[in-house]
Design a protein around this motif. Structure first.
Motif, PDB file in Angstrom:
ATOM      1  N   ASN A   1       0.294  -1.123   8.846  1.00  0.00           N
ATOM      2  CA  ASN A   1      -0.667  -0.191   8.271  1.00  0.00           C
ATOM      3  C   ASN A   1      -1.996  -0.391   8.975  1.00  0.00           C
ATOM      4  O   ASN A   1      -2.794  -1.243   8.604  1.00  0.00           O
ATOM      5  CB  ASN A   1      -0.819  -0.425   6.767  1.00  0.00           C
ATOM      6  CG  ASN A   1      -1.877   0.478   6.156  1.00  0.00           C
ATOM      7  OD1 ASN A   1      -2.369   1.402   6.797  1.00  0.00           O
ATOM      8  ND2 ASN A   1      -2.231   0.214   4.922  1.00  0.00           N
ATOM      9  N   THR A   2      -2.248   0.407   9.985  1.00  0.00           N
ATOM     10  CA  THR A   2      -3.478   0.244  10.751  1.00  0.00           C
ATOM     11  C   THR A   2      -4.667   0.875  10.061  1.00  0.00           C
ATOM     12  O   THR A   2      -5.804   0.713  10.502  1.00  0.00           O
ATOM     13  CB  THR A   2      -3.309   0.888  12.140  1.00  0.00           C
ATOM     14  OG1 THR A   2      -2.929   2.264  11.962  1.00  0.00           O
ATOM     15  CG2 THR A   2      -2.236   0.183  12.934  1.00  0.00           C
ATOM     16  N   GLN A   3      -4.406   1.590   8.939  1.00  0.00           N
ATOM     17  CA  GLN A   3      -5.526   2.211   8.231  1.00  0.00           C
ATOM     18  C   GLN A   3      -6.271   1.215   7.355  1.00  0.00           C
ATOM     19  O   GLN A   3      -7.401   1.450   6.968  1.00  0.00           O
ATOM     20  CB  GLN A   3      -5.007   3.370   7.380  1.00  0.00           C
ATOM     21  CG  GLN A   3      -4.353   4.463   8.210  1.00  0.00           C
ATOM     22  CD  GLN A   3      -3.760   5.555   7.337  1.00  0.00           C
ATOM     23  OE1 GLN A   3      -4.176   5.718   6.190  1.00  0.00           O
ATOM     24  NE2 GLN A   3      -2.812   6.294   7.868  1.00  0.00           N
TER      25      GLN A   3
ATOM     26  N   ARG B   1       3.441   8.389   5.908  1.00  0.00           N
ATOM     27  CA  ARG B   1       2.099   8.761   6.363  1.00  0.00           C
ATOM     28  C   ARG B   1       2.153   9.632   7.607  1.00  0.00           C
ATOM     29  O   ARG B   1       1.196  10.313   7.943  1.00  0.00           O
ATOM     30  CB  ARG B   1       1.273   7.502   6.636  1.00  0.00           C
ATOM     31  CG  ARG B   1       0.897   6.740   5.379  1.00  0.00           C
ATOM     32  CD  ARG B   1       0.338   5.369   5.696  1.00  0.00           C
ATOM     33  NE  ARG B   1       1.332   4.520   6.349  1.00  0.00           N
ATOM     34  CZ  ARG B   1       1.387   3.199   6.226  1.00  0.00           C
ATOM     35  NH1 ARG B   1       0.509   2.574   5.463  1.00  0.00           N
ATOM     36  NH2 ARG B   1       2.305   2.500   6.842  1.00  0.00           N
ATOM     37  N   ARG B   2       3.320   9.599   8.286  1.00  0.00           N
ATOM     38  CA  ARG B   2       3.464  10.380   9.521  1.00  0.00           C
ATOM     39  C   ARG B   2       4.499  11.488   9.388  1.00  0.00           C
ATOM     40  O   ARG B   2       4.459  12.457  10.153  1.00  0.00           O
ATOM     41  CB  ARG B   2       3.862   9.439  10.669  1.00  0.00           C
ATOM     42  CG  ARG B   2       2.795   8.385  10.977  1.00  0.00           C
ATOM     43  CD  ARG B   2       3.293   7.385  11.985  1.00  0.00           C
ATOM     44  NE  ARG B   2       2.292   6.360  12.268  1.00  0.00           N
ATOM     45  CZ  ARG B   2       2.574   5.164  12.773  1.00  0.00           C
ATOM     46  NH1 ARG B   2       3.823   4.848  13.046  1.00  0.00           N
ATOM     47  NH2 ARG B   2       1.615   4.299  13.005  1.00  0.00           N
ATOM     48  N   ASP B   3       5.423  11.312   8.471  1.00  0.00           N
ATOM     49  CA  ASP B   3       6.500  12.293   8.325  1.00  0.00           C
ATOM     50  C   ASP B   3       6.542  12.788   6.880  1.00  0.00           C
ATOM     51  O   ASP B   3       7.046  12.093   5.993  1.00  0.00           O
ATOM     52  CB  ASP B   3       7.832  11.645   8.704  1.00  0.00           C
ATOM     53  CG  ASP B   3       8.991  12.626   8.650  1.00  0.00           C
ATOM     54  OD1 ASP B   3       8.783  13.783   8.251  1.00  0.00           O
ATOM     55  OD2 ASP B   3      10.118  12.220   9.004  1.00  0.00           O
ATOM     56  N   PRO B   4       6.033  13.995   6.607  1.00  0.00           N
ATOM     57  CA  PRO B   4       6.019  14.500   5.232  1.00  0.00           C
ATOM     58  C   PRO B   4       7.407  14.773   4.675  1.00  0.00           C
ATOM     59  O   PRO B   4       7.572  14.943   3.472  1.00  0.00           O
ATOM     60  CB  PRO B   4       5.204  15.804   5.345  1.00  0.00           C
ATOM     61  CG  PRO B   4       5.294  16.194   6.782  1.00  0.00           C
ATOM     62  CD  PRO B   4       5.392  14.924   7.555  1.00  0.00           C
ATOM     63  N   GLU B   5       8.412  14.790   5.542  1.00  0.00           N
ATOM     64  CA  GLU B   5       9.796  15.020   5.092  1.00  0.00           C
ATOM     65  C   GLU B   5      10.514  13.712   4.750  1.00  0.00           C
ATOM     66  O   GLU B   5      11.686  13.736   4.369  1.00  0.00           O
ATOM     67  CB  GLU B   5      10.585  15.757   6.187  1.00  0.00           C
ATOM     68  CG  GLU B   5       9.986  17.103   6.589  1.00  0.00           C
ATOM     69  CD  GLU B   5       9.925  18.061   5.416  1.00  0.00           C
ATOM     70  OE1 GLU B   5      10.899  18.103   4.642  1.00  0.00           O
ATOM     71  OE2 GLU B   5       8.904  18.760   5.273  1.00  0.00           O
TER      72      GLU B   5
ATOM     73  N   ASP C   1       0.828  -1.205   0.000  1.00  0.00           N
ATOM     74  CA  ASP C   1       0.000   0.000   0.000  1.00  0.00           C
ATOM     75  C   ASP C   1       0.862   1.255   0.000  1.00  0.00           C
ATOM     76  O   ASP C   1       0.359   2.364   0.141  1.00  0.00           O
ATOM     77  CB  ASP C   1      -0.962   0.000   1.194  1.00  0.00           C
ATOM     78  CG  ASP C   1      -0.231  -0.150   2.516  1.00  0.00           C
ATOM     79  OD1 ASP C   1       1.000  -0.303   2.505  1.00  0.00           O
ATOM     80  OD2 ASP C   1      -0.896  -0.119   3.572  1.00  0.00           O
ATOM     81  N   VAL C   2       2.179   1.097  -0.121  1.00  0.00           N
ATOM     82  CA  VAL C   2       3.106   2.221  -0.272  1.00  0.00           C
ATOM     83  C   VAL C   2       4.026   1.921  -1.446  1.00  0.00           C
ATOM     84  O   VAL C   2       4.185   0.768  -1.855  1.00  0.00           O
ATOM     85  CB  VAL C   2       3.938   2.465   0.999  1.00  0.00           C
ATOM     86  CG1 VAL C   2       3.061   2.953   2.135  1.00  0.00           C
ATOM     87  CG2 VAL C   2       4.679   1.200   1.423  1.00  0.00           C
TER      88      VAL C   2
END
Length: 383
Positions: A218-220, A192-196, A182-183
């Motif tokens: 991936n808990t989503q 998903r948590r760090d845009p950098e 999924d990535v």
């Protein structure tokens, strides 16, 4: 790693001749309806058919049986082990129906293969599983492999099919393992948590820093709970077998064609070819259980890259089973190499000195026409 080894995801896919594609539950099963994701499966089938038309062999490792079975039985994700096994029993037929439906327009023939850990770790079962997969590929089918969760005796954990895919790649000596996720690959941190977080397109060594970059689950996604760590573990297993790994996003239709078109992915290279890695394993990891003494003509043939024929075997020493490692020696006892016996010791004693056409009548079944196949043989450096 060889200088000619691929350095980009598209190049890795173009050069691979035997490919294992692993698909997670979150791609196979629609999270909202709990039904197979038919449109996505159809698109993937078209990608697989295109690879097949180009002369590539493809094996699919597919999750989804437990998720589909839970949906049919109305179970929650927190079901007990026996309920998960029951869900697997119901869901496996639904999963194969989904692949049959997706493959039919692409004129592909799916073949269900259910494996357990013993099938990839116990020698005799490993040989049987390899022979089955090789036969299916030779006959033009597409093996669809899944873990036999119905008879699992320990907790069904996410990530098993990532590792199973790597063991399958090892089993069939695949060039490339593709993990549809999924990535779109590995990042320096969870994107998903760090845009950098920075994307890593090429990994040539699984260093501690690389392993630390693997995030959690991936808990989503409601039907899949795995993370990047299990994918890097799968890549490590595949890498040890000379198989490169691609971590690819499967969220878009036609993910394999997207790879060739330049979609982002992570390539984890392998330091050797599958055959080189396999022969290193034979030479360095297996203890010979017996020996075959061969004549000078057979020794010359082996030095020329040929298989060991039964006609060249003059003496059998020790007790060994089919697939066991045996030492190959000259009539003077001098070591020539090691290899995996195509027949057990008692059968080898019956066929020694005989021509290949006589083997079936002597052992009672149609087996290999050689005592040791050249791919299963490693000669001593002096040979």
């Amino acid at each position: 790693m060889s200088k000619s080894a691929p350095k980009t995801p598209p190049e890795a896919l173009r050069k691979a001749r035997r490919i294992v594609v692993k698909i997670g539950s979150s791609l196979v099963v629609d999270a909202a309806t709990r039904a197979p994701a038919a449109a996505w499966l159809n698109a993937l089938a078209e990608d697989l058919a295109r690879l097949r038309a180009e002369g590539r062999q493809v094996i699919v490792v597919s999750s989804g049986a437990v998720a589909l079975g839970r949906g049919r039985l109305g179970l929650t994700r927190n079901a007990r082990l026996d309920e998960k096994q029951a869900a697997a029993a119901v869901g496996q037929s639904l999963l194969m129906q989904a692949w049959e439906t997706a493959f039919r327009p692409a004129e592909l023939v799916p073949a269900q293969v259910l494996l357990t850990r013993d099938d990839t770790e116990r020698r005799r079962r490993w040989l049987n599983a390899r022979a089955t997969l090789e036969a299916l590929l030779k006959l033009g089918a597409v093996p669809v492999v899944n873990e036999n969760d119905t008879v699992a005796t320990e907790e069904i954990r996410y990530g098993d099919n990532d590792r199973l895919a790597a063991r399958t790649a090892q089993l069939v000596r695949a060039d490339l393992l593709i993990l549809l996720s999924d990535v779109d690959g590995l990042y320096t941190a969870d994107p998903r948590r760090d845009p950098e977080a920075e994307h890593l397109p090429l990994i040539e060594a699984l260093t501690p820093d690389i392993l630390a970059a693997a995030g959690g689950a991936n808990t989503q996604a409601d039907v899949g709970t795995g993370g990047m760590a299990t994918k890097l573990e799968a890549a490590r297993i595949a890498r040890s077998a000379g198989c490169a790994t691609l971590i690819v996003s499967g969220l878009n239709a036609h993910p394999l064609q997207g790879l060739l078109d330049g979609d982002r992915a992570t390539l984890i290279t392998a330091p050797a070819s599958p055959l080189q890695a396999y022969k290193s394993w034979i030479a360095g990891s297996l203890e010979p259980a017996g020996a075959l003494a061969i004549d000078a003509g057979a020794a010359t043939a082996l030095a020329g890259g040929r298989s060991l024929l039964a006609s060249g075997v003059q003496r059998i020493d020790g007790r060994f089973d089919r697939g066991d490692c045996v030492r190959v020696v000259g009539l003077d006892g001098g070591s020539l190499g090691v290899g995996l016996a195509a027949y057990a010791a008692d059968e080898m004693d019956r066929i020694r000195g005989k021509h290949s056409g006589e083997i079936e009548g002597l052992v009672g079944y149609k087996g290999p026409g050689v005592a040791i196949h050249r791919d299963d043989l490693v000669l001593d450096p002096a040979q």
